[in-house]
Write an enzyme that holds these catalytic residues in place. Structure first.
Site, PDB file in Angstrom:
ATOM      1  N   SER A  18       0.809  -1.228   0.000  1.00 37.67           N
ATOM      2  CA  SER A  18       0.000   0.000   0.000  1.00 37.67           C
ATOM      3  C   SER A  18       0.842   1.277   0.000  1.00 37.67           C
ATOM      4  O   SER A  18       0.520   2.209  -0.748  1.00 37.67           O
ATOM      5  CB  SER A  18      -0.975  -0.009   1.177  1.00 37.67           C
ATOM      6  OG  SER A  18      -1.933  -1.012   0.960  1.00 37.67           O
ATOM      7  N   THR A  63      -5.567  -3.608   7.248  1.00 43.23           N
ATOM      8  CA  THR A  63      -5.417  -4.939   6.674  1.00 43.23           C
ATOM      9  C   THR A  63      -5.348  -5.982   7.783  1.00 43.23           C
ATOM     10  O   THR A  63      -5.582  -5.679   8.963  1.00 43.23           O
ATOM     11  CB  THR A  63      -4.202  -4.970   5.705  1.00 43.23           C
ATOM     12  OG1 THR A  63      -4.201  -6.225   5.034  1.00 43.23           O
ATOM     13  CG2 THR A  63      -2.878  -4.752   6.426  1.00 43.23           C
ATOM     14  N   LYS A  67      -9.387  -5.903  10.077  1.00 45.26           N
ATOM     15  CA  LYS A  67     -10.499  -5.327   9.310  1.00 45.26           C
ATOM     16  C   LYS A  67     -11.837  -5.375  10.060  1.00 45.26           C
ATOM     17  O   LYS A  67     -12.638  -4.450   9.958  1.00 45.26           O
ATOM     18  CB  LYS A  67     -10.647  -6.032   7.961  1.00 45.26           C
ATOM     19  CG  LYS A  67      -9.552  -5.671   6.964  1.00 45.26           C
ATOM     20  CD  LYS A  67      -9.829  -6.327   5.629  1.00 45.26           C
ATOM     21  CE  LYS A  67      -8.763  -5.973   4.613  1.00 45.26           C
ATOM     22  NZ  LYS A  67      -9.071  -6.515   3.273  1.00 45.26           N
ATOM     23  N   GLY A 131     -15.262 -16.815   3.853  1.00 47.68           N
ATOM     24  CA  GLY A 131     -14.675 -16.078   4.967  1.00 47.68           C
ATOM     25  C   GLY A 131     -14.814 -14.583   4.770  1.00 47.68           C
ATOM     26  O   GLY A 131     -15.618 -14.102   3.965  1.00 47.68           O
ATOM     27  N   GLY A 132     -13.983 -13.848   5.494  1.00 47.15           N
ATOM     28  CA  GLY A 132     -14.046 -12.393   5.464  1.00 47.15           C
ATOM     29  C   GLY A 132     -13.793 -11.823   4.077  1.00 47.15           C
ATOM     30  O   GLY A 132     -14.436 -10.851   3.678  1.00 47.15           O
ATOM     31  N   GLY A 243      -5.001 -11.340  -8.003  1.00 49.11           N
ATOM     32  CA  GLY A 243      -5.578 -10.206  -7.272  1.00 49.11           C
ATOM     33  C   GLY A 243      -4.747  -8.939  -7.255  1.00 49.11           C
ATOM     34  O   GLY A 243      -5.087  -8.013  -6.513  1.00 49.11           O
TER      35      GLY A 243
HETATM   36  P1  ATR Z   1     -10.221 -14.462   4.845  1.00 49.38           P
HETATM   37  O1  ATR Z   1     -10.291 -13.148   5.542  1.00 49.38           O
HETATM   38  O2  ATR Z   1      -8.985 -14.688   4.030  1.00 49.38           O
HETATM   39  O3  ATR Z   1     -11.449 -14.768   4.087  1.00 49.38           O
HETATM   40  P2  ATR Z   1     -11.127 -16.438   6.720  1.00 49.38           P
HETATM   41  O4  ATR Z   1     -12.292 -15.616   7.153  1.00 49.38           O
HETATM   42  O5  ATR Z   1     -10.351 -17.206   7.737  1.00 49.38           O
HETATM   43  O6  ATR Z   1     -10.041 -15.522   6.019  1.00 49.38           O
HETATM   44  O7  ATR Z   1     -11.618 -17.406   5.555  1.00 49.38           O
HETATM   45  C1  ATR Z   1     -10.763 -18.261   4.886  1.00 49.38           C
HETATM   46  C2  ATR Z   1     -11.536 -19.000   3.807  1.00 49.38           C
HETATM   47  O8  ATR Z   1     -10.668 -19.913   3.134  1.00 49.38           O
HETATM   48  C3  ATR Z   1     -12.680 -19.838   4.336  1.00 49.38           C
HETATM   49  O9  ATR Z   1     -13.673 -19.957   3.340  1.00 49.38           O
HETATM   50  C4  ATR Z   1     -11.984 -21.175   4.590  1.00 49.38           C
HETATM   51  O10 ATR Z   1     -12.845 -22.284   4.630  1.00 49.38           O
HETATM   52  P3  ATR Z   1     -13.636 -22.642   6.010  1.00 49.38           P
HETATM   53  O11 ATR Z   1     -14.729 -21.624   6.138  1.00 49.38           O
HETATM   54  O12 ATR Z   1     -14.134 -24.025   5.782  1.00 49.38           O
HETATM   55  O13 ATR Z   1     -12.603 -22.562   7.092  1.00 49.38           O
HETATM   56  C5  ATR Z   1     -11.128 -21.255   3.356  1.00 49.38           C
HETATM   57  N1  ATR Z   1      -9.956 -22.123   3.504  1.00 49.38           N
HETATM   58  C6  ATR Z   1      -8.870 -21.898   4.261  1.00 49.38           C
HETATM   59  N2  ATR Z   1      -7.975 -22.899   4.128  1.00 49.38           N
HETATM   60  C7  ATR Z   1      -8.509 -23.765   3.239  1.00 49.38           C
HETATM   61  C8  ATR Z   1      -8.074 -25.003   2.672  1.00 49.38           C
HETATM   62  N3  ATR Z   1      -6.880 -25.539   2.986  1.00 49.38           N
HETATM   63  N4  ATR Z   1      -8.879 -25.618   1.783  1.00 49.38           N
HETATM   64  C9  ATR Z   1     -10.086 -25.072   1.464  1.00 49.38           C
HETATM   65  N5  ATR Z   1     -10.560 -23.926   1.958  1.00 49.38           N
HETATM   66  C10 ATR Z   1      -9.785 -23.281   2.844  1.00 49.38           C
END
Ligand code: ATR
Length: 275
Positions: A18, A63, A67, A131-132, A243
């Site tokens: 950033s 970040t 957040k 997720g978030g 991204g």
């Molecule tokens: P972020 O802010 O990056 O979205 P998060 O809220 O922790 O972080 O969400 C991570 C996302 O990646 C979730 O959808 C998570 O799946 P779960 O909801 O089942 O935990 C997914 N994720 C993380 N590691 C993963 C993996 N090894 N395989 C598949 N999905 C994964």
């Protein structure tokens, strides 16, 4: 006179792009500002924000992992931030209120449309993750009125939660939740919003979700092709994006909010790609 002060707050923060992006915007537009990186202690994000604005700071980007805290801390949230449940942009409004916005979804949609010529209206979109990161972009994605958005996640209940949350703003879009293995028809666009790539993992989706014209977008960015995009390339997908453009576009939207000036993003994306 001192330059207006901006910063990105996170923990860790040394890797953040950033400061580089915003100083490129500033020199391109002739805006007088200074943009730094601040590492907040894990247990005192609020103190860091308060101190920054008390020192006369004009705006913050936020970040990982703050957040959601930024969202909670704000006195006022924009509509898109409200839905996102997280904020990446903070500033003091003209009424003196700490205001939270979220420019991530706008960044994604703008990167797709302006940089990759991908329009979303009427398209079938498969979103991986719940997720978030995904919650942060769903509002602006739905505002483009795709015909369907299917949210697939390892933990299906989280995907179902997002469907319940966003149903009221889905308009004409069919919004569905499922596990990774379920989708078996081609989609126009597949967006990977999981953090699986960070562990070198691949969400176990069927190759049947890929058709002749499928476009793949990984919200992650790394110097090497992401694990997910590598998989897509191996399946024969030709239009595969990461991204980086989203990162620059979300920054541009923050810059616009703070300065009222729109920077050109293309030259900045190109510069960062070649760094
Ligand atoms: P972020 O802010 O990056 O979205 P998060 O809220 O922790 O972080 O969400 C991570 C996302 O990646 C979730 O959808 C998570 O799946 P779960 O909801 O089942 O935990 C997914 N994720 C993380 N590691 C993963 C993996 N090894 N395989 C598949 N999905 C994964």
């Amino acid at each position: 006179m001192n330059n207006d002060l901006y910063a990105v707050v996170g923990n860790p923060i040394s890797h953040s792009k950033s400061p580089r992006i915003h100083s490129l915007f500033a020199s391109q537009t002739g805006e007088q500002l200074e943009y730094t990186a601040i590492q907040a202690p894990e247990d005192d994000f609020a103190g860091t924000v308060t101190d920054f604005f008390q020192r006369g700071g004009k705006g913050l980007n936020v970040t990982v992992p703050f957040k959601e805290q930024a969202w909670k801390l704000a006195d006022r949230r924009t509509e898109r931030a409200e839905l996102a449940g997280a904020a990446n942009t903070l500033y003091i409004s003209s009424e003196g209120l700490l205001t939270a916005d979220n420019t991530d979804g706008k960044g994604l949609v703008t990167d797709l449309a302006a940089n990759h010529y991908v329009t979303l209206a009427g398209k079938r979109i498969l979103v991986l993750g719940a997720g978030g990161a995904v919650r942060g972009v769903l509002g602006p994605l739905l505002a483009e009125q795709p015909s369907a958005v299917v949210i697939a996640n390892r933990t299906v209940a989280r995907a179902e939660g997002l469907v319940a949350l966003f149903e009221p703003v889905a308009g004409p879009t069919r919004l569905e939740a499922c596990g990774f293995e379920q989708p078996s028809e081609p989609f126009d666009l597949i967006i990977n919003g999981t953090s699986a790539s960070l562990q070198g993992d691949l969400p176990p989706v069927s190759a049947n979700v890929i058709g002749a014209g499928t476009i793949v977008y990984d919200m992650m960015y790394s110097l090497q092709t992401t694990t997910f995009n590598q998989w897509a390339l191996e399946q024969g997908v030709t239009r595969v994006f990461d991204g980086l453009g989203m990162l620059v576009e979300q920054a541009a939207e923050s810059f616009r909010i703070w300065r009222g000036v729109s920077p050109q993003t293309r030259p900045v994306i190109d510069k960062l790609r070649n760094d």
